[in-house]
Design an enzyme around this catalytic site. Structure first.
Site, PDB file in Angstrom:
ATOM      1  N   GLU A 174      22.669 -31.746 -36.570  1.00 40.72           N
ATOM      2  CA  GLU A 174      21.340 -31.263 -36.971  1.00 40.72           C
ATOM      3  C   GLU A 174      21.509 -30.698 -38.367  1.00 40.72           C
ATOM      4  OE1 GLU A 174      18.774 -29.108 -38.175  1.00 40.72           O
ATOM      5  OE2 GLU A 174      19.035 -27.654 -36.557  1.00 40.72           O
TER       6      GLU A 174
ATOM      7  N   CYS B  50      15.642 -24.648 -41.520  1.00 39.37           N
ATOM      8  CA  CYS B  50      15.924 -26.058 -41.816  1.00 39.37           C
ATOM      9  C   CYS B  50      14.681 -26.935 -41.722  1.00 39.37           C
ATOM     10  CB  CYS B  50      17.001 -26.583 -40.872  1.00 39.37           C
ATOM     11  SG  CYS B  50      16.577 -26.459 -39.122  1.00 39.37           S
TER      12      CYS B  50
END
Length: 648
Positions: free
Chosen positions: A389, A423
């Site tokens: 990720e 993010c």
């Protein structure tokens, strides 16, 4: 219980039961916890370097003796207890039965084989013996409570874990072959625990997940204080992301775990109608989770929940950047989990590199694309599957037909939440010149509404996590022109909520993920140009589109590719455990959240259990072959498209 005397062989606060604190974290040059009354000298394991005692992967002689004499079950699977004494007792060089004896060498070889070879049969490893359910564990299981009359000793559960490069609490065994990797013993020990079948029963998994819930409840204030100390995170944001969303993951998993674990029966052909065909949900084995610093509890706990639910043993490494949270996890969380199966490793870059040299059955990494490539390369050496990720530059398209005030609030919230260190935050806005002029006053009003006229004094706006990150983000302020904000204070690591106007694609702010409280606006002529702009760049972790016309939102969705998508809002899609979360291409691979995390850490094993009788049905596939057999075989095995008519 408080007031009781400590169990024999365990110091106060060092033995919280099989599910709790079972030893001290070992860090270079720190902590020499002994176990009075246990056979063996307080020296390093025979054959080890005396100067390396306390190093990662090393363990004191008494500590090993305590594990083998007082550990749960039968100690190390596949090794009889009588061999433990010969294997771990401090050696005597003059003894004919010392460490060079054939008997001990054979035992060492057996220990190594059982620890590192995943192909061993479960009956061989003692799985034919009934497993003791977690409900039969002694009081204190899963709690960090004092074992003696001195309640203050409870706080010592993780003493010595503050430095980087340490190994998590719990039984740690040196590699029997004397290998150089400092983490090999830890990984081998967890693999032996997994091969014993300890983590497979649903009762065990539920007990560990409930212990994680208690950790969040009982250490709530510690979590809020640690995240505030590390990056000035507002308590509201910390509770929402680090505690509430994690508890949702735990409760959702507990509510559905029995269903997720069940065998999934599948369709069968004519030949196998009387047989059993199903998908078995098997754990991978020993998995590694490497977490980032921006959400230091949430981003390791969510994958950990799925890994536990799937029945794995786990090594998890919190980020060394957020020191206070790392220390909290290392010292406190291990008091709630079974240390035979779950271990915290505190490590910097060099130690993490050595950790990755070990054979894991799955690696879950969250952070940057550049480091993700390094992790993937290390995993490839062992053909280990990975989830990455990684983030990226998430575009936010704002059409000319929208509610400007609502757009400004939702974009400002998503960009400046956690001081922009998210993010999936909108990394830049794509809109027309006309919309840019309308957005500027609306964004200024939203920022003032959220953080006041001076955001630096607001308790609801965080700080940049470190000096290096601060300097990198501040350098991006030269892009375009500063329309809102732009103030910076290096001493406080403060950068004001900032909006940059008229940013060019060649400007520094458009060359990397910003990961800070800066929002560039790039002007495009229309939706088609915005979509072309997005598709000309690496696929992001998220794409956002705002419009009162649902057709516009759907056009952006259908004509682009990204890890996730959210229309008319930011960030909110990740709050749903029913949606998968993950990247694609440069923004990552794999997915998690809710059942998707369980599936990520689960090997879906295709199984067919056939009937031993009815052999006549099998004769069709046996030699000698014939055209008649082939015709019958085709009729029984062939899958035909539905709706198609075959004329005979």
């Amino acid at each position: 219980m408080a007031g009781d005397s400590p169990r024999k062989g365990h110091g106060s606060g060092a033995g919280c039961g099989p599910g709790g604190c079972q030893g001290a974290m070992l860090a270079p040059g720190k902590g020499k916890r002994s176990h009075p009354g246990v056979l063996g000298e307080n020296g390093p394991f025979p054959g080890g370097d005396p100067g390396s005692a306390g190093q990662p992967g090393q363990v004191r002689g008494r500590r090993l003796a305590a594990i083998l004499e007082h550990g749960e079950g039968s100690g190390i699977p596949g090794i009889p207890r009588r061999a433990h004494r010969g294997l771990w007792k401090p050696h005597r060089a003059e003894s004919p039965r010392g460490r060079d004896s054939p008997e001990l060498q054979a035992t060492l070889q057996r220990a190594t084989t059982l620890s590192v070879e995943t192909g061993s049969s479960f009956p061989q490893l003692g799985m034919h013996q009934p497993l003791e359910p977690p409900g039969q564990q002694p009081p204190g299981y899963g709690k960090c409570s004092p074992m003696g009359s001195d309640a203050g000793k409870a706080a010592e559960c993780g003493a010595g874990s503050g430095g980087s490069g340490g190994i998590g609490k719990g039984p740690v065994i040196c590699c029997a072959t004397g290998c150089a990797n400092p983490y090999a013993g830890l990984v081998n020990h967890l693999r032996a625990a997994w091969l014993s079948g300890k983590t497979r029963p649903i009762e065990y998994r539920v007990a560990q997940l409930e212990a994680l819930g208690r950790f969040l409840d009982e250490k709530k204030q510690d979590i809020l204080e640690a995240t505030a100390s590390d990056m000035g995170k507002p308590s509201f944001e910390a509770y929402f992301t680090e505690i509430l969303l994690c508890k949702n993951e735990i409760n959702g998993t507990l509510n559905n775990l029995s269903h997720w674990m069940k065998d999934e029966h599948v369709d069968k052909n004519l030949v196998t109608q009387l047989d059993s065909a199903f998908i078995r949900k098997d754990p991978y084995g020993v998995v590694l989770i490497i977490a980032p610093w921006n959400y230091p509890i949430h981003l390791f706990l969510v994958p950990l929940i799925g890994a536990i639910a799937a029945g794995n043993c786990v090594v998890f490494k919190p980020s060394e950047t957020t020191k206070n949270t790392e220390r909290l996890v290392a010292e406190m969380l291990t008091c709630y989990l079974d240390n035979d199966c779950f271990a915290v490793v505190t490590a910097g870059v060099q130690e993490t590199t050595r950790l990755l040299e070990n054979k894991f059955d799955y690696i879950f990494y969250l952070c940057s694309t550049s480091v993700g490539k390094i992790v993937m390369a290390a995993a490839a050496k062992h053909l280990t599957p990975v989830t990455l990720e990684l983030g990226g530059k998430n575009p936010c398209y704002v059409s000319d037909t929208c509610d400007v005030q609502n757009v400004a609030r939702r974009v400002a919230w998503g960009r400046f939440f956690n001081a922009g260190q998210t993010c999936i935050a909108p990394d830049y806005v794509l809109c027309s010149v006309e919309m840019q002029e309308k957005l500027m006053p609306a964004l200024r009003e939203a920022i003032t509404e959220f953080f006041g006229s001076n955001p630096q004094e607001s308790p609801d706006f965080g700080r940049i996590v470190g000096d290096k990150q601060f300097r990198r983000i501040r350098a991006l302020l030269c892009s375009g022109r500063v329309a809102i904000g732009g103030q910076a204070d290096e001493k406080e690591r403060y950068i004001a909520p900032t909006v940059l106007a008229d940013v060019l694609p060649s400007d520094p702010a458009m060359q990397e993920e910003i990961f800070g409280p800066i929002l560039p606006i790039v002007v495009v002529a229309n939706m088609d140009e915005a979509i072309d702009f997005i598709n000309a760049r690496p696929r992001p972790l998220a794409i956002y589109a705002f419009s009162c016309d649902s057709k516009v939102v759907n056009q952006v969705l259908e004509r682009t590719s990204s890890g996730g998508f959210c229309g008319n809002d930011t960030l909110m899609h990740v709050t749903l455990t029913s949606l998968p979360f993950g990247g694609i291409g440069n923004s990552g691979l794999g997915k998690y959240h809710g059942k998707f995390t369980f599936d990520t850490f689960t090997h879906h094993r295709g199984c067919l259990h056939r009937n031993m009788g009815l052999e006549a049905l099998n004769a069709l596939r046996y030699p000698p072959y014939s055209q008649q057999k082939l015709g019958l075989l085709t009729a029984t095995f062939e899958i035909k498209r539905k709706g198609m008519c075959t004329l005979l």
